[in-house]
Design a protein around this motif. Structure first.
Motif, mmCIF file in Angstrom:
data_model
loop_
_atom_site.group_PDB
_atom_site.id
_atom_site.type_symbol
_atom_site.label_atom_id
_atom_site.label_comp_id
_atom_site.label_asym_id
_atom_site.label_seq_id
_atom_site.Cartn_x
_atom_site.Cartn_y
_atom_site.Cartn_z
ATOM 1 N N TRP A 122 5.586 12.648 -7.226
ATOM 2 C CA TRP A 122 7.004 12.605 -7.569
ATOM 3 C C TRP A 122 7.832 11.737 -6.631
ATOM 4 O O TRP A 122 8.833 11.181 -7.041
ATOM 5 N N ARG A 123 7.457 11.627 -5.377
ATOM 6 C CA ARG A 123 8.231 10.815 -4.427
ATOM 7 C C ARG A 123 7.736 9.379 -4.369
ATOM 8 O O ARG A 123 8.275 8.578 -3.618
ATOM 9 N N LYS A 124 6.714 9.068 -5.109
ATOM 10 C CA LYS A 124 6.154 7.711 -5.156
ATOM 11 C C LYS A 124 6.338 7.185 -6.571
ATOM 12 O O LYS A 124 5.541 7.469 -7.460
ATOM 13 N N TRP A 125 7.411 6.442 -6.790
ATOM 14 C CA TRP A 125 7.770 6.033 -8.148
ATOM 15 C C TRP A 125 6.645 5.265 -8.835
ATOM 16 O O TRP A 125 6.416 5.446 -10.024
ATOM 17 N N LEU A 126 5.915 4.423 -8.111
ATOM 18 C CA LEU A 126 4.834 3.668 -8.740
ATOM 19 C C LEU A 126 3.716 4.602 -9.219
ATOM 20 O O LEU A 126 3.215 4.457 -10.339
ATOM 21 N N LEU A 127 3.344 5.561 -8.391
ATOM 22 C CA LEU A 127 2.300 6.517 -8.789
ATOM 23 C C LEU A 127 2.754 7.370 -9.961
ATOM 24 O O LEU A 127 1.969 7.652 -10.873
ATOM 25 N N LEU A 128 4.013 7.805 -9.944
ATOM 26 C CA LEU A 128 4.529 8.630 -11.045
ATOM 27 C C LEU A 128 4.540 7.841 -12.357
ATOM 28 O O LEU A 128 4.083 8.346 -13.394
ATOM 29 N N ILE A 129 5.030 6.606 -12.302
ATOM 30 C CA ILE A 129 5.031 5.759 -13.502
ATOM 31 C C ILE A 129 3.597 5.535 -13.983
ATOM 32 O O ILE A 129 3.307 5.610 -15.178
ATOM 33 N N ALA A 130 2.693 5.291 -13.026
ATOM 34 C CA ALA A 130 1.291 5.037 -13.392
ATOM 35 C C ALA A 130 0.656 6.248 -14.070
ATOM 36 O O ALA A 130 -0.005 6.114 -15.096
ATOM 37 N N VAL A 131 0.887 7.450 -13.519
ATOM 38 C CA VAL A 131 0.222 8.632 -14.076
ATOM 39 C C VAL A 131 0.823 9.004 -15.437
ATOM 40 O O VAL A 131 0.087 9.387 -16.362
ATOM 41 N N GLU A 141 0.817 -1.220 0.000
ATOM 42 C CA GLU A 141 0.000 0.000 0.000
ATOM 43 C C GLU A 141 0.846 1.264 0.000
ATOM 44 O O GLU A 141 0.490 2.254 -0.648
ATOM 45 N N HIS A 142 1.985 1.253 0.688
ATOM 46 C CA HIS A 142 2.807 2.474 0.749
ATOM 47 C C HIS A 142 3.407 2.843 -0.611
ATOM 48 O O HIS A 142 3.840 3.956 -0.805
ATOM 49 N N TRP A 143 3.409 1.918 -1.562
ATOM 50 C CA TRP A 143 3.901 2.233 -2.902
ATOM 51 C C TRP A 143 2.943 3.159 -3.655
ATOM 52 O O TRP A 143 3.352 3.897 -4.529
ATOM 53 N N TYR A 144 1.651 3.044 -3.391
ATOM 54 C CA TYR A 144 0.692 3.864 -4.130
ATOM 55 C C TYR A 144 -0.118 4.793 -3.227
ATOM 56 O O TYR A 144 -1.097 5.393 -3.667
ATOM 57 N N ASP A 145 0.305 4.956 -1.996
ATOM 58 C CA ASP A 145 -0.351 5.896 -1.081
ATOM 59 C C ASP A 145 0.031 7.322 -1.477
ATOM 60 O O ASP A 145 1.206 7.652 -1.576
ATOM 61 N N ASP A 146 -0.964 8.156 -1.697
ATOM 62 C CA ASP A 146 -0.703 9.541 -2.118
ATOM 63 C C ASP A 146 -0.752 10.517 -0.943
ATOM 64 O O ASP A 146 -0.957 11.706 -1.132
ATOM 65 N N GLY A 147 -0.568 10.011 0.259
ATOM 66 C CA GLY A 147 -0.601 10.864 1.435
ATOM 67 C C GLY A 147 -2.005 11.116 1.948
ATOM 68 O O GLY A 147 -2.226 11.998 2.764
ATOM 69 N N GLY A 148 -2.964 10.358 1.456
ATOM 70 C CA GLY A 148 -4.337 10.472 1.932
ATOM 71 C C GLY A 148 -5.183 11.509 1.216
ATOM 72 O O GLY A 148 -6.331 11.733 1.592
ATOM 73 N N ILE A 149 -4.641 12.138 0.179
ATOM 74 C CA ILE A 149 -5.394 13.193 -0.510
ATOM 75 C C ILE A 149 -6.628 12.621 -1.211
ATOM 76 O O ILE A 149 -7.734 13.145 -1.054
ATOM 77 N N ASN A 150 -6.453 11.547 -1.958
ATOM 78 C CA ASN A 150 -7.606 10.963 -2.651
ATOM 79 C C ASN A 150 -8.643 10.445 -1.658
ATOM 80 O O ASN A 150 -9.844 10.544 -1.905
ATOM 81 N N GLU A 151 -8.173 9.902 -0.542
ATOM 82 C CA GLU A 151 -9.098 9.455 0.493
ATOM 83 C C GLU A 151 -9.927 10.626 1.026
ATOM 84 O O GLU A 151 -11.136 10.531 1.184
#
Length: 196
Positions: A141-150, A80-90
Motif C-alpha cells: 500500500w505504501r509503494k504505489w508501483l507495487l500496488l499498481i502492479a499487483v 529499486e526503492h519503488w518496488y522494494d517490498d521491505g525485504g520480505i520476498n528476499e
C-alpha cells in the motif's frame, strides 16, 4: 499500521516468514473451500477446471510471459526503492532450494487462484475479486508501483480467466510469474553477495 508491518517484517526470521506464508495460504484455501461449498454445485465447480494442456500452456504461458516482460522492464529501469517490498520476498526466496521455491509458488498460485478467480470472481465479478486481491496485499500500500502492479496483475489474470473460463490457465500463469520472479530474487541476491 503499514509501517508497523514493515518494521515487524524486518525483525522476523526467514523461517518465520515461510511459516506465515504457509499459514496464510492454508487460510486462503480453507476460505475458498468454505465459500465454494456454499456457492457452487458440484457441476458448476467442475466446469471451471478444464484440463486442456494446449490452452493452459498457450494462454497461461502467454499471460505470464507478458507480465514477466513488464516486470523485468520495471526491475531494469525503475529505481529499486519503488518496488522494494521491505525485504520480505528476499527473505522468502534467497535461501530456499529451487524445489522448495517450486513448491511454495505452486501452493500460492493454486490457493490464491482458487479463492480469487475460482470463487470470488466467478460469483462477484472481476472488479470485486481484483479489489480484494489488492486490499490483501497490505505491504504494497505504501509503494504505489507495487500496488499498481499487483492490482493490474489481478485484473489481467482475471481477464484471462473471463476469456478462458479455465482455472488451470490462471493457476499456471500465476505459478510461472511467481516462480520465475522468485528464481530471479534467489540468484540475483546470491550474485550480489558473490555466492553465484
Amino acid at each position: 499500521m503499514i509501517k508497523k508491518q514493515m518494521d515487524m517484517a524486518s525483525q522476523i526470521s526467514e523461517r518465520e516468514i515461510v511459516y506465515h506464508l504457509y499459514i496464510t495460504q492454508a487460510l486462503i484455501f480453507l476460505i475458498a473451500l468454505a465459500l465454494g461449498s456454499y456457492l457452487f454445485t458440484r457441476d458448476t465447480f467442475m466446469a471451471i477446471w478444464q484440463w486442456d494442456v494446449r490452452e493452459i500452456l498457450l494462454y497461461g504461458g502467454g499471460c505470464a510471459a507478458l507480465v514477466l516482460f513488464v516486470d523485468f522492464l520495471l526491475i531494469r529501469y525503475a529505481p529499486e526503492h519503488w518496488y522494494d517490498d521491505g525485504g520480505i520476498n528476499e527473505k522468502l526466496f534467497r535461501s530456499r532450494s529451487v524445489p522448495h521455491i517450486f513448491m511454495m509458488t505452486a501452493v500460492i498460485a493454486f490457493c490464491e487462484e482458487l479463492l480469487f478467480r475460482g470463487v470470488i470472481q466467478t460469483h462477484a465479478g472481476l472488479f470485486f475479486a481484483s479489489a480484494i486481491f489488492g486490499l490483501l496485499h497490505i505491504r504494497y500500500w505504501r509503494k504505489w508501483l507495487l500496488l499498481i502492479a499487483v492490482v493490474s496483475l489481478s485484473f489481467w489474470i482475471g481477464f484471462v480467466y473471463e476469456w478462458t473460463n479455465n482455472l488451470w490457465v490462471t493457476i499456471f500463469a500465476h505459478f510461472l510469474i511467481d516462480f520465475i520472479l522468485a528464481l530471479h530474487i534467489r540468484y540475483r541476491v546470491k550474485e550480489v553477495k558473490g555466492d553465484a
